[in-house]
Design a protein around this motif. Structure first.
Motif, PDB file in Angstrom:
ATOM      1  N   ILE A 166     -15.847  -3.715   1.629  1.00 57.54           N
ATOM      2  CA  ILE A 166     -15.644  -3.404   3.063  1.00 57.54           C
ATOM      3  C   ILE A 166     -15.623  -1.630   2.719  1.00 57.54           C
ATOM      4  O   ILE A 166     -14.745  -0.978   1.972  1.00 57.54           O
ATOM      5  CB  ILE A 166     -14.555  -3.752   4.110  1.00 57.54           C
ATOM      6  N   GLN A 167     -16.463  -1.039   3.848  1.00 52.30           N
ATOM      7  CA  GLN A 167     -16.565   0.588   3.593  1.00 52.30           C
ATOM      8  C   GLN A 167     -15.798   1.354   4.743  1.00 52.30           C
ATOM      9  O   GLN A 167     -14.915   2.123   4.374  1.00 52.30           O
ATOM     10  CB  GLN A 167     -17.878   0.810   3.769  1.00 52.30           C
ATOM     11  N   GLU A 187     -10.624   3.200   5.246  1.00 53.88           N
ATOM     12  CA  GLU A 187     -11.909   3.976   4.527  1.00 53.88           C
ATOM     13  C   GLU A 187     -11.921   3.766   3.264  1.00 53.88           C
ATOM     14  O   GLU A 187     -11.207   4.328   2.602  1.00 53.88           O
ATOM     15  CB  GLU A 187     -12.071   5.534   5.057  1.00 53.88           C
ATOM     16  N   GLY A 188     -12.862   2.990   2.929  1.00 55.51           N
ATOM     17  CA  GLY A 188     -12.827   2.729   1.372  1.00 55.51           C
ATOM     18  C   GLY A 188     -11.768   1.890   0.913  1.00 55.51           C
ATOM     19  O   GLY A 188     -11.337   0.889   1.745  1.00 55.51           O
ATOM     20  N   ARG A 189     -10.891   2.403   0.120  1.00 53.89           N
ATOM     21  CA  ARG A 189      -9.668   1.751  -0.286  1.00 53.89           C
ATOM     22  C   ARG A 189      -8.584   2.326   0.252  1.00 53.89           C
ATOM     23  O   ARG A 189      -7.503   1.757   0.074  1.00 53.89           O
ATOM     24  CB  ARG A 189      -9.486   1.783  -1.834  1.00 53.89           C
ATOM     25  N   ARG A 190      -8.708   3.499   1.168  1.00 54.79           N
ATOM     26  CA  ARG A 190      -7.604   4.104   1.689  1.00 54.79           C
ATOM     27  C   ARG A 190      -7.232   3.622   2.975  1.00 54.79           C
ATOM     28  O   ARG A 190      -8.243   3.382   3.915  1.00 54.79           O
ATOM     29  CB  ARG A 190      -8.139   5.666   1.731  1.00 54.79           C
ATOM     30  N   ILE A 191      -6.056   3.492   3.235  1.00 56.89           N
ATOM     31  CA  ILE A 191      -5.646   3.194   4.552  1.00 56.89           C
ATOM     32  C   ILE A 191      -5.660   4.504   5.320  1.00 56.89           C
ATOM     33  O   ILE A 191      -4.888   5.503   5.121  1.00 56.89           O
ATOM     34  CB  ILE A 191      -4.163   2.735   4.595  1.00 56.89           C
ATOM     35  N   VAL A 192      -6.243   4.762   6.518  1.00 59.12           N
ATOM     36  CA  VAL A 192      -6.574   5.848   7.174  1.00 59.12           C
ATOM     37  C   VAL A 192      -6.426   5.484   8.631  1.00 59.12           C
ATOM     38  O   VAL A 192      -7.288   4.638   9.060  1.00 59.12           O
ATOM     39  CB  VAL A 192      -7.970   6.555   6.731  1.00 59.12           C
TER      40      VAL A 192
END
Length: 258
Positions: A166-167, A187-192
């Motif tokens: 998931i991107q 966003e990517g692997r980051r929780i944003v």
């Protein structure tokens, strides 16, 4: 409406939005699993009450016949109108917890697993087959009467699907078949957490809502961007879903207007 709020940090943002519109609310602690409130709220009109906090609040609302109370939803994977859009659906395995061993013995693949119902029995996440079998072992070694209400049990229906890359992920809040606010959540692997959404993702989310009108009076819709395009992840109970960077003033106004 009269708003009953569980007292924890994220809910204080909701209280700020309620203050802006002059809505009445009160703070309570929730006794886990049984949904009892402390202190016991004084209900002015049982047909004009909404509760926000942990998912167990539905038991309190149902027992006391509070409306709208908690907006319960059905399993999103049972909604045929959404099947063409699901990330995890067409290629998913559905099984009772106690039956998982016959599907997974000797298998070392990774699986995304979550309960089919929106019951919060277990958070959805990726596990290996061996980890899932260990989970089954821990649950099934208990007698049914030993299992706490609201926890995984022998007959809990589970959905397993191959993990997907998931991107981006977004959460959208739907009231009366209208999207009222949204938030980027990953966003990517980051929780944003940001109050933004790509234009095509918003169009896609509106398409999902329009494809299945009347699914629930109010609910949360999670969508994502993958290598194969935009997909629907799941729905969640609006009363018990994290707020992320949603505009809670818009959400409060939508529920009050409803």
């Amino acid at each position: 409406m009269q708003w009953i709020l569980q007292d924890f940090e994220d809910m204080h943002r909701m209280a700020e939005a309620l203050d802006r519109v002059g809505a009445s609310y009160s703070w309570h602690k929730v006794i886990p699993f049984i949904g009892k409130l402390e202190p016991e709220p004084l209900i002015d009109d049982p047909n004009d009450v909404v509760l926000f906090g942990s998912y167990t609040l539905w038991r309190y609302a149902e027992k006391r016949v509070l409306r709208p109370g908690v907006f319960k939803i059905g399993p999103f994977v049972r909604e045929t109108a959404w099947h063409p859009f699901l990330l995890n659906g067409a290629n998913a395995l559905f099984s009772r917890l106690c039956d998982l061993p016959r599907h997974l013995e000797g298998d070392e693949r990774q699986w995304f697993m979550r309960p089919v119902s929106d019951s919060k029995e277990e958070p959805g996440r990726v596990r290996t087959s061996s980890e899932l079998l260990e989970l089954v072992r821990k649950v099934t070694k208990l007698e049914p009467h030993e299992i706490v209400v609201g926890a995984l049990n022998h007959d809990t229906e589970l959905m397993l699907a191959p993990p997907a890359k998931i991107q981006k992920e977004w959460r959208l809040w739907v009231v009366g078949d209208q999207i009222v606010t949204y938030s980027l959540s990953k966003e990517g692997r980051r929780i944003v957490y940001r109050a933004e959404i790509d234009d095509d993702a918003l169009v896609f989310a509106r398409q999902l809502v329009a494809a299945n009108p009347g699914y629930a009076t109010a609910y949360v819709l999670d969508i994502c961007l993958t290598l194969d395009g935009l997909k629907m992840l799941e729905t969640n109970c609006i009363n018990a879903a994290g707020f992320y960077a949603a505009d809670l003033h818009l959400l409060v106004n939508a529920l009050e207007s409803m």
